[in-house]
Design an enzyme around this catalytic site. Sequence first.
Site, PDB file in Angstrom:
ATOM      1  N   THR A  16       0.824  -1.218   0.000  1.00  0.00           N
ATOM      2  CA  THR A  16       0.000   0.000   0.000  1.00  0.00           C
ATOM      3  C   THR A  16       0.852   1.259   0.000  1.00  0.00           C
ATOM      4  O   THR A  16       0.403   2.320  -0.411  1.00  0.00           O
ATOM      5  CB  THR A  16      -0.925   0.015   1.230  1.00  0.00           C
ATOM      6  OG1 THR A  16      -0.133  -0.101   2.414  1.00  0.00           O
ATOM      7  CG2 THR A  16      -1.917  -1.131   1.163  1.00  0.00           C
ATOM      8  N   ARG A  20       9.339  -0.786  -1.085  1.00  0.00           N
ATOM      9  CA  ARG A  20      10.358  -0.307  -0.151  1.00  0.00           C
ATOM     10  C   ARG A  20      11.409  -1.381   0.064  1.00  0.00           C
ATOM     11  O   ARG A  20      11.087  -2.532   0.367  1.00  0.00           O
ATOM     12  CB  ARG A  20       9.732   0.087   1.189  1.00  0.00           C
ATOM     13  CG  ARG A  20       8.838   1.306   1.098  1.00  0.00           C
ATOM     14  CD  ARG A  20       8.329   1.714   2.456  1.00  0.00           C
ATOM     15  NE  ARG A  20       7.452   2.876   2.361  1.00  0.00           N
ATOM     16  CZ  ARG A  20       6.825   3.421   3.389  1.00  0.00           C
ATOM     17  NH1 ARG A  20       6.991   2.924   4.607  1.00  0.00           N
ATOM     18  NH2 ARG A  20       6.044   4.467   3.219  1.00  0.00           N
ATOM     19  N   SER A 111       8.828   6.818   4.003  1.00  0.00           N
ATOM     20  CA  SER A 111       8.153   7.295   5.203  1.00  0.00           C
ATOM     21  C   SER A 111       9.164   7.587   6.306  1.00  0.00           C
ATOM     22  O   SER A 111      10.144   8.284   6.071  1.00  0.00           O
ATOM     23  CB  SER A 111       7.097   6.283   5.655  1.00  0.00           C
ATOM     24  OG  SER A 111       6.286   6.802   6.667  1.00  0.00           O
ATOM     25  N   HIS A 112       8.951   7.064   7.525  1.00  0.00           N
ATOM     26  CA  HIS A 112       9.851   7.377   8.633  1.00  0.00           C
ATOM     27  C   HIS A 112      10.975   6.362   8.775  1.00  0.00           C
ATOM     28  O   HIS A 112      11.701   6.370   9.774  1.00  0.00           O
ATOM     29  CB  HIS A 112       9.068   7.479   9.945  1.00  0.00           C
ATOM     30  CG  HIS A 112       8.336   6.216  10.314  1.00  0.00           C
ATOM     31  ND1 HIS A 112       7.032   6.001   9.956  1.00  0.00           N
ATOM     32  CD2 HIS A 112       8.729   5.122  11.001  1.00  0.00           C
ATOM     33  CE1 HIS A 112       6.640   4.822  10.413  1.00  0.00           C
ATOM     34  NE2 HIS A 112       7.655   4.267  11.049  1.00  0.00           N
ATOM     35  N   LYS A 124       6.524   4.785  -5.165  1.00  0.00           N
ATOM     36  CA  LYS A 124       5.142   4.373  -5.368  1.00  0.00           C
ATOM     37  C   LYS A 124       4.491   5.240  -6.435  1.00  0.00           C
ATOM     38  O   LYS A 124       4.898   6.383  -6.693  1.00  0.00           O
ATOM     39  CB  LYS A 124       4.331   4.444  -4.079  1.00  0.00           C
ATOM     40  CG  LYS A 124       4.012   5.840  -3.570  1.00  0.00           C
ATOM     41  CD  LYS A 124       3.076   5.766  -2.362  1.00  0.00           C
ATOM     42  CE  LYS A 124       2.744   7.152  -1.827  1.00  0.00           C
ATOM     43  NZ  LYS A 124       1.808   7.091  -0.692  1.00  0.00           N
TER      44      LYS A 124
END
Length: 364
Positions: A16, A20, A111-112, A124
């Site tokens: 989603t 990664r 992200s983090h 993405k």
Amino acid sequence: MKTVKTSPFDDQRPGTSGLRKKVAVFRTPGYLENFVQSIFAVYPKLRGGTLVLGGDGRYYNRVAIQTILKMACANGVSRVIVGQGGILSTPAVSHLIRKYATQGGIVLSASHNPGGPDGDFGIKLNIDNGGPAPEQVTEAIFDYSKRIDAYSIAETDDIDLDDIGDYSINDMRVSVIDPVEDYAELMATLFDFDAIRALIATPGFRMAFDAMHAVTGPYARRIFEELRGAPAGTVMNGEPLEDFGGGHPDPNLVHAAELVARTQGDDTIGYFQLLENAFRVLQKELQFIVGLLRQGEFDQLDLVELVLPNEPPGILAVGPCFRSKAGGISRVVEGQVVFLENFAVMEVGHRNFGCGDEKVIPAL
């Protein structure tokens, strides 16, 4: 233009949040190229259309952008809108897709997750509605990646990502834009910037914002310091760095020692007690915490903003800062905010946070 023979990788199923992996994996010859070619192959709207491109500034971001630009040209994309320095937050990409009616966007972010040469990287696809590619598209990308035997790429020099302006790769136009301007304009339509400016100018009011050297920094500086009059230095660690300054942009106060230190003592921003006792949010999901101190009720704290990893400010706020009637809004880019009396909840994707009454409201 050239066609490069390649072999499939068996681990390119995007989730989603896209694909990664460790940076070292993406640096494997053909790995990034295979996945990008798979995107162009199964999402034909991009051929002859416009693509938005940018990322969170982590290590390998610039290299990946140059590769994607050359592959976009070879796959018939007409125009690419890219953030200056390769910087664009995920909500900014979403907004640009909708504002300029583009055919999609590619977001480079993990992200983090940690950055740097030994850290993580991610990619993405967002489709033409501004949102992430649905499962049927991501599965099609994965299926194609398992049988790919070649990718197309333009043979050309790199684009200067640091100077705003229009460039060209063969017949494809590349527009390097201010990564914050359009998003800041959107925020001004959703939030009462004059009310926020007045709050910031209130005697005794202080705030601190830790951007953790992630993509949030330029957005926070523009919105709070440049547009709303917060003192210079309000935004801490505001320069995006490829390794996040050696820190970890994980939404946890363990990684925000500098910010926490400014909440302690007689002459500091004293909202730590409120975070500990009143909010008790799911700290593992927080990226940064903005503490706004002002004499008054609620432990001298009028507004606390909680934002997800690598998202710019403006997702959740409490107080008279919204332009809508009931002090709340139904949608901010990819998030939702609902106010129920003294209770506020933010919903972004599948994550929900309750504030004030230690409750979590189901997704709306």
